[in-house]
Scaffold this motif. Sequence first.
Motif, PDB file in Angstrom:
ATOM      1  N   ASP A 160      -7.925 -35.173 -16.627  1.00  0.00           N
ATOM      2  CA  ASP A 160      -8.742 -35.950 -17.557  1.00  0.00           C
ATOM      3  C   ASP A 160      -9.019 -35.205 -18.864  1.00  0.00           C
ATOM      4  O   ASP A 160      -9.709 -35.712 -19.742  1.00  0.00           O
ATOM      5  CB  ASP A 160     -10.073 -36.346 -16.905  1.00  0.00           C
ATOM      6  CG  ASP A 160     -10.902 -35.133 -16.463  1.00  0.00           C
ATOM      7  OD1 ASP A 160     -10.415 -33.976 -16.594  1.00  0.00           O
ATOM      8  OD2 ASP A 160     -12.035 -35.338 -15.994  1.00  0.00           O
ATOM      9  N   GLY A 161      -8.480 -33.978 -18.997  1.00  0.00           N
ATOM     10  CA  GLY A 161      -8.681 -33.204 -20.208  1.00  0.00           C
ATOM     11  C   GLY A 161     -10.002 -32.470 -20.270  1.00  0.00           C
ATOM     12  O   GLY A 161     -10.347 -31.883 -21.296  1.00  0.00           O
ATOM     13  N   GLU A 162     -10.748 -32.481 -19.178  1.00  0.00           N
ATOM     14  CA  GLU A 162     -12.040 -31.789 -19.136  1.00  0.00           C
ATOM     15  C   GLU A 162     -11.896 -30.467 -18.379  1.00  0.00           C
ATOM     16  O   GLU A 162     -11.117 -30.370 -17.441  1.00  0.00           O
ATOM     17  CB  GLU A 162     -13.087 -32.669 -18.445  1.00  0.00           C
ATOM     18  CG  GLU A 162     -13.448 -33.925 -19.230  1.00  0.00           C
ATOM     19  CD  GLU A 162     -14.082 -33.611 -20.576  1.00  0.00           C
ATOM     20  OE1 GLU A 162     -14.928 -32.705 -20.644  1.00  0.00           O
ATOM     21  OE2 GLU A 162     -13.719 -34.272 -21.570  1.00  0.00           O
ATOM     22  N   PRO A 163     -12.652 -29.445 -18.787  1.00  0.00           N
ATOM     23  CA  PRO A 163     -12.566 -28.155 -18.087  1.00  0.00           C
ATOM     24  C   PRO A 163     -13.102 -28.254 -16.665  1.00  0.00           C
ATOM     25  O   PRO A 163     -14.023 -29.031 -16.396  1.00  0.00           O
ATOM     26  CB  PRO A 163     -13.464 -27.231 -18.921  1.00  0.00           C
ATOM     27  CG  PRO A 163     -13.792 -27.972 -20.165  1.00  0.00           C
ATOM     28  CD  PRO A 163     -13.574 -29.419 -19.916  1.00  0.00           C
ATOM     29  N   VAL A 164     -12.537 -27.458 -15.776  1.00  0.00           N
ATOM     30  CA  VAL A 164     -13.003 -27.473 -14.390  1.00  0.00           C
ATOM     31  C   VAL A 164     -14.393 -26.825 -14.277  1.00  0.00           C
ATOM     32  O   VAL A 164     -15.153 -27.156 -13.384  1.00  0.00           O
ATOM     33  CB  VAL A 164     -11.999 -26.761 -13.456  1.00  0.00           C
ATOM     34  CG1 VAL A 164     -10.696 -27.533 -13.386  1.00  0.00           C
ATOM     35  CG2 VAL A 164     -11.735 -25.328 -13.904  1.00  0.00           C
ATOM     36  N   ASP A 165     -14.718 -25.919 -15.198  1.00  0.00           N
ATOM     37  CA  ASP A 165     -16.055 -25.310 -15.230  1.00  0.00           C
ATOM     38  C   ASP A 165     -16.867 -25.978 -16.336  1.00  0.00           C
ATOM     39  O   ASP A 165     -17.343 -25.324 -17.269  1.00  0.00           O
ATOM     40  CB  ASP A 165     -15.967 -23.802 -15.433  1.00  0.00           C
ATOM     41  CG  ASP A 165     -15.144 -23.421 -16.664  1.00  0.00           C
ATOM     42  OD1 ASP A 165     -14.494 -24.320 -17.240  1.00  0.00           O
ATOM     43  OD2 ASP A 165     -15.162 -22.244 -17.050  1.00  0.00           O
ATOM     44  N   ALA A 166     -17.028 -27.281 -16.236  1.00  0.00           N
ATOM     45  CA  ALA A 166     -17.594 -28.090 -17.321  1.00  0.00           C
ATOM     46  C   ALA A 166     -18.968 -27.630 -17.807  1.00  0.00           C
ATOM     47  O   ALA A 166     -19.174 -27.540 -19.016  1.00  0.00           O
ATOM     48  CB  ALA A 166     -17.633 -29.559 -16.904  1.00  0.00           C
ATOM     49  N   PRO A 167     -19.949 -27.332 -16.939  1.00  0.00           N
ATOM     50  CA  PRO A 167     -21.278 -26.960 -17.457  1.00  0.00           C
ATOM     51  C   PRO A 167     -21.247 -25.730 -18.360  1.00  0.00           C
ATOM     52  O   PRO A 167     -21.888 -25.700 -19.413  1.00  0.00           O
ATOM     53  CB  PRO A 167     -22.100 -26.703 -16.188  1.00  0.00           C
ATOM     54  CG  PRO A 167     -21.418 -27.506 -15.126  1.00  0.00           C
ATOM     55  CD  PRO A 167     -19.960 -27.453 -15.468  1.00  0.00           C
ATOM     56  N   GLU A 168     -20.497 -24.718 -17.956  1.00  0.00           N
ATOM     57  CA  GLU A 168     -20.404 -23.495 -18.761  1.00  0.00           C
ATOM     58  C   GLU A 168     -19.737 -23.782 -20.106  1.00  0.00           C
ATOM     59  O   GLU A 168     -20.198 -23.331 -21.158  1.00  0.00           O
ATOM     60  CB  GLU A 168     -19.620 -22.432 -17.990  1.00  0.00           C
ATOM     61  CG  GLU A 168     -19.486 -21.108 -18.717  1.00  0.00           C
ATOM     62  CD  GLU A 168     -18.670 -20.098 -17.922  1.00  0.00           C
ATOM     63  OE1 GLU A 168     -18.120 -19.178 -18.549  1.00  0.00           O
ATOM     64  OE2 GLU A 168     -18.583 -20.241 -16.690  1.00  0.00           O
ATOM     65  N   ALA A 169     -18.637 -24.538 -20.074  1.00  0.00           N
ATOM     66  CA  ALA A 169     -17.928 -24.874 -21.311  1.00  0.00           C
ATOM     67  C   ALA A 169     -18.777 -25.755 -22.210  1.00  0.00           C
ATOM     68  O   ALA A 169     -18.797 -25.576 -23.443  1.00  0.00           O
ATOM     69  CB  ALA A 169     -16.603 -25.566 -20.977  1.00  0.00           C
ATOM     70  N   GLU A 170     -19.485 -26.707 -21.632  1.00  0.00           N
ATOM     71  CA  GLU A 170     -20.363 -27.594 -22.421  1.00  0.00           C
ATOM     72  C   GLU A 170     -21.445 -26.794 -23.134  1.00  0.00           C
ATOM     73  O   GLU A 170     -21.743 -27.030 -24.303  1.00  0.00           O
ATOM     74  CB  GLU A 170     -21.015 -28.633 -21.504  1.00  0.00           C
ATOM     75  CG  GLU A 170     -20.075 -29.684 -20.966  1.00  0.00           C
ATOM     76  CD  GLU A 170     -19.728 -30.747 -21.992  1.00  0.00           C
ATOM     77  OE1 GLU A 170     -20.429 -30.850 -23.012  1.00  0.00           O
ATOM     78  OE2 GLU A 170     -18.736 -31.462 -21.770  1.00  0.00           O
TER      79      GLU A 170
END
Length: 198
Positions: A160-170
């Motif tokens: 989906d183009g989103e990082p697997v470690d989404a909270p940290e990247a966000e």
Amino acid sequence: MPSAAPVRLAVIVGSTREGRVGPVVADWIARRARARDDIAVDVVDIAEARLPAVLTPPDEHGRHASPELRAYAERIAAADVFVVVTPEYNRGYPAALKHAVDSLYTEWQAKPVAFVGYAGGLSGGMRAIEQLRSVFAELHAVPLRDSVNFPHVYGRFGEDGEPVDAPEAEAAAKKLLDQLLWWADALREARARRPYVA
């Protein structure tokens, strides 16, 4: 006090390699920026810019002879801030990105530049970013200290183009964009009061 007009952000895709990850990373940071109502985003992919290999100086009116370079220069000049998305190749940034940066001069001046780096190894693009900071400082731009980095980039983004470690990247992206906006307001106001002289 925030500016009334949205800050114009150019997200620069700094790789031209076949099979590159750059567009995935650039699209991700562009989506983070577009989710805000205080930023207008233009994604500038240097692979699509088709900049000439041989550069000639602009004429006395500041116009470039090459239509491709002229179109690219207009997009860079229109931006208030930049996010440069760069890979790290052989402990540095790509030659095509250096060419794209060096193709212009005044268009970069007195504007903040942030970086999103990625690499197949542990560095996450930090060595490329350190080099780019000195290049943009030489161009009288304002490189930001903080960056967003993706080490071991292959496998770090889902389908989906989103990082697997989404909270940290966000969290890192929010901090980066907040800092960019602070500098954008300060420098845009300063440029309006007094033209910058290199």
